[in-house]
Design an enzyme around this catalytic site. Structure first.
Site, PDB file in Angstrom:
ATOM      1  N   CYS A  79       0.833  -1.205   0.000  1.00  0.00           N
ATOM      2  CA  CYS A  79       0.000   0.000   0.000  1.00  0.00           C
ATOM      3  C   CYS A  79       0.874   1.264   0.000  1.00  0.00           C
ATOM      4  CB  CYS A  79      -1.000  -0.059   1.141  1.00  0.00           C
ATOM      5  SG  CYS A  79      -2.439   0.977   0.831  1.00  0.00           S
ATOM      6  N   HIS A 176      -3.416  -4.792   1.548  1.00  0.00           N
ATOM      7  CA  HIS A 176      -2.872  -5.094   2.881  1.00  0.00           C
ATOM      8  C   HIS A 176      -2.993  -6.593   3.157  1.00  0.00           C
ATOM      9  CE1 HIS A 176      -2.473  -1.056   4.880  1.00  0.00           C
ATOM     10  NE2 HIS A 176      -3.244  -0.724   3.857  1.00  0.00           N
ATOM     11  N   GLU A 178      -1.586  -8.229   5.363  1.00  0.00           N
ATOM     12  CA  GLU A 178      -1.439  -8.499   6.802  1.00  0.00           C
ATOM     13  C   GLU A 178      -2.769  -8.351   7.540  1.00  0.00           C
ATOM     14  OE1 GLU A 178      -0.852  -5.806   5.272  1.00  0.00           O
ATOM     15  OE2 GLU A 178      -1.104  -4.044   6.549  1.00  0.00           O
TER      16      GLU A 178
HETATM   17  N1  GLN Z   1      -3.640   6.544   0.836  1.00  0.00           N
HETATM   18  C1  GLN Z   1      -2.346   6.272   1.414  1.00  0.00           C
HETATM   19  C2  GLN Z   1      -1.253   7.040   0.692  1.00  0.00           C
HETATM   20  O1  GLN Z   1      -1.457   7.466  -0.388  1.00  0.00           O
HETATM   21  C3  GLN Z   1      -2.032   4.791   1.374  1.00  0.00           C
HETATM   22  C4  GLN Z   1      -3.052   4.041   2.198  1.00  0.00           C
HETATM   23  C5  GLN Z   1      -2.556   2.801   2.850  1.00  0.00           C
HETATM   24  O2  GLN Z   1      -1.352   2.544   2.942  1.00  0.00           O
HETATM   25  N2  GLN Z   1      -3.479   2.031   3.361  1.00  0.00           N
HETATM   26  O3  GLN Z   1      -0.215   7.217   1.211  1.00  0.00           O
END
Ligand code: GLN
Length: 193
Positions: A79, A176, A178
């Site tokens: 992410c 994610h 995890e």
């Molecule tokens: N929206 C976040 C970003 O752009 C990422 C979101 C996440 O890691 N769950 O940094």
């Protein structure tokens, strides 16, 4: 026994540590350069990519993380971690200050799923990890908007959007792993070390 590090500056690091421990793998929170010593691999978790990027520089972690990647050890960004692994962020989604590690030849698009459905769970195919479909949680998730030739696509949503990629020892996933019940993603990452 080898130890996997999880960057623990901000975001969902504790859940990664728990997953690794549930597989019987030693895991270490990484907050300063000395914490990287002797690690077999490193996970950069989800959270807020701008915050994590700034903290990487504040705690002098950029150079040792880049050299760890260069030494061939596996790194996995999930992410926000995926955003940090890339070289570019789509300009219209980039933060005013958006420091990146720039390790992988890819561009990401932040918050790619919009505000209405910015968090959802789905199942996806990721054949390198499992022959079964795997659950994946997306939270204000990015997607990979373009990749260089060296980048292998590991998983796409049914609409074609790229959500998992690999470039040699470097891996990035938009979701994610995890936060689900499965340990398959972490077991696969450990197998790369
Ligand atoms: N929206 C976040 C970003 O752009 C990422 C979101 C996440 O890691 N769950 O940094």
């Amino acid at each position: 026994m080898s130890t996997i590090g999880v960057l623990a500056l901000q975001g969902a690091f504790a859940e990664h540590i728990n997953k690794l421990n549930s597989l019987g793998v030693d895991a270490r929170e990484v907050r300063m350069p000395a914490d990287l010593e002797g690690l077999a691999g490193l996970i950069i978790p989800g959270g807020e990519s701008t915050a994590i990027g700034k903290l990487i520089d504040r705690f002098n972690l950029r150079e040792p993380i880049v050299s760890m990647a260069g030494s061939g050890k596996p790194l996995w960004g999930t992410c926000a971690g995926m955003i940090l692994m890339g070289r570019e962020v789509d300009a219209d989604t980039r933060g005013p200050a958006q420091p990146l590690l720039g390790l992988m030849d890819l561009t990401t698009r932040r918050n790619a799923f919009g505000s209405q459905v910015d968090s959802f769970e789905t199942e996806l195919d990721m054949p390198v990890v499992s022959s079964e479909r795997l659950p994946a949680v997306f939270i204000r998730a990015p997607v990979v908007s373009s990749v260089g030739d060296a980048v292998k696509i590991l998983s796409q949503l049914p609409d074609g959007r790229i959500v998992a990629v690999q470039q040699g020892n470097l891996v990035a996933t938009a979701f994610h792993p995890e936060l689900t019940q499965v340990t398959d993603f972490h077991a696969w990452f450990v197998s790369l070390t």
